[in-house]
Write a protein that holds these residues in place. Structure first.
Motif: not given
Length: 299
Positions: A167, A221-222, A174-178, A219, A165
């Motif tokens: 960010e 969508s990433s 901030f762009v995204t967490s994954q 996901t 995990q």
């Protein structure tokens, strides 16, 4: 006509074919009455005392960068990456002779060594600027590790395959967490390397851009994103269970990271200069190395 007064030579340390080509280069430079310098670890692989004695100096990598106005790297892309990381700060151009496998960065084939090197020494070449990445790991506000990369900086789970995990922010936004197996941050030069195998786009090597490629994201969508070359990319390591995450630069430098660590990546202030033979073409290189199709229509 360009005049290179002192030529540096670097070879793959564990490749007999590279050693053979280094010896050919030494004999060629002797015939041309060119002054050349051998990198110390490379010289240790050459047992011919006559060839060693012909070198003006045998020096470490830093001294090589200060003493030479051209460095020829004999080996694969890994050898050129090694030379680039060490020598870019000295603004000395690099020329690659391919004794590896793929050879995206090392242009000259072994059978063309004398002809192509002679052309370059006579001023017949293309020059191209490439940028490198600076990476630092911060823990509790303190920098605990630094490294640099010509190809890529990779956050990955280390020895065990477990999801991480993290960010991602760009220029403090901030762009995204994954949740994924990690992330690849690549230069245009590295876009045809590990980034490509991870589904990233191919960038022309002269572009001022950085690509961020998630590795097997949880996901669908990433997707990879391309950001401006001047961007500061930060990755904050989140909680993980059994993974022992690590940051690797160019597959060479490895740093263990922990939950809460911040990985900061940005472009280095100095550029690397690569020299190519006049017949070098990036798109032809992609066709030949990646197996792209040729012309469909015949004249």
């Amino acid at each position: 006509m360009t005049h290179f007064s002192t030529i540096g030579l670097i070879g793959h340390l564990n490749n007999e074919r590279a050693v053979y080509s280094i010896k050919r280069l030494i004999r060629f430079l002797q015939l041309r009455n060119k002054r050349f310098v051998l990198e110390a670890e490379t010289a240790a692989r050459i047992v011919d005392t006559d060839l060693l004695s012909a070198a003006h100096q045998i020096v470490d990598m830093d001294t090589l960068g200060q003493a030479c106005d051209l460095v020829i790297v004999v080996g694969g892309d890994g050898s050129l990456l090694r030379g680039a990381r060490a020598l870019a700060k000295y603004a000395v151009p690099l020329l690659g002779v391919n004794r590896g496998r793929l050879g995206f960065l090392t242009d000259i084939t072994p059978e063309d060594i004398e002809n192509k090197v002679d052309e370059v020494l006579s001023g017949q070449f293309k020059s191209e600027k490439r940028f490198l990445l600076d990476m630092e790991v911060r823990r509790d506000g303190q920098v605990i590790a630094t490294a640099d990369a010509l190809n890529d900086v990779v956050l990955h789970p280390g020895q065990f395959i477990h999801m991480l995990q993290f960010e991602i922010a760009v220029d403090d936004v901030f762009v995204t967490s994954q949740r994924s197996d990690g992330v690849i941050v690549s230069t245009p030069t590295g876009s045809t390397a590990y980034s490509l195998s991870g589904g990233g786009p191919i960038l022309h090597p002269t572009l001022d851009a950085i690509v961020v490629v998630p590795m097997n994201p949880h996901t669908l969508s990433s997707r990879p994103i391309v950001v401006a070359g001047h961007s500061a990319i930060s990755i904050v390591v989140g909680e993980h269970n059994r993974a022992e995450p690590m940051v690797t630069c160019d597959g060479h430098s490895h740093v263990d990271v922990q939950t809460g660590d911040t990985i900061l990546i940005r472009k280095k202030p100095h550029m690397l200069e690569l020299l190519h033979p006049l017949d070098y073409n990036f798109y032809e290189r992609c066709r030949s190395k990646l197996g792209w199709g040729g012309h469909l229509l015949k004249e």
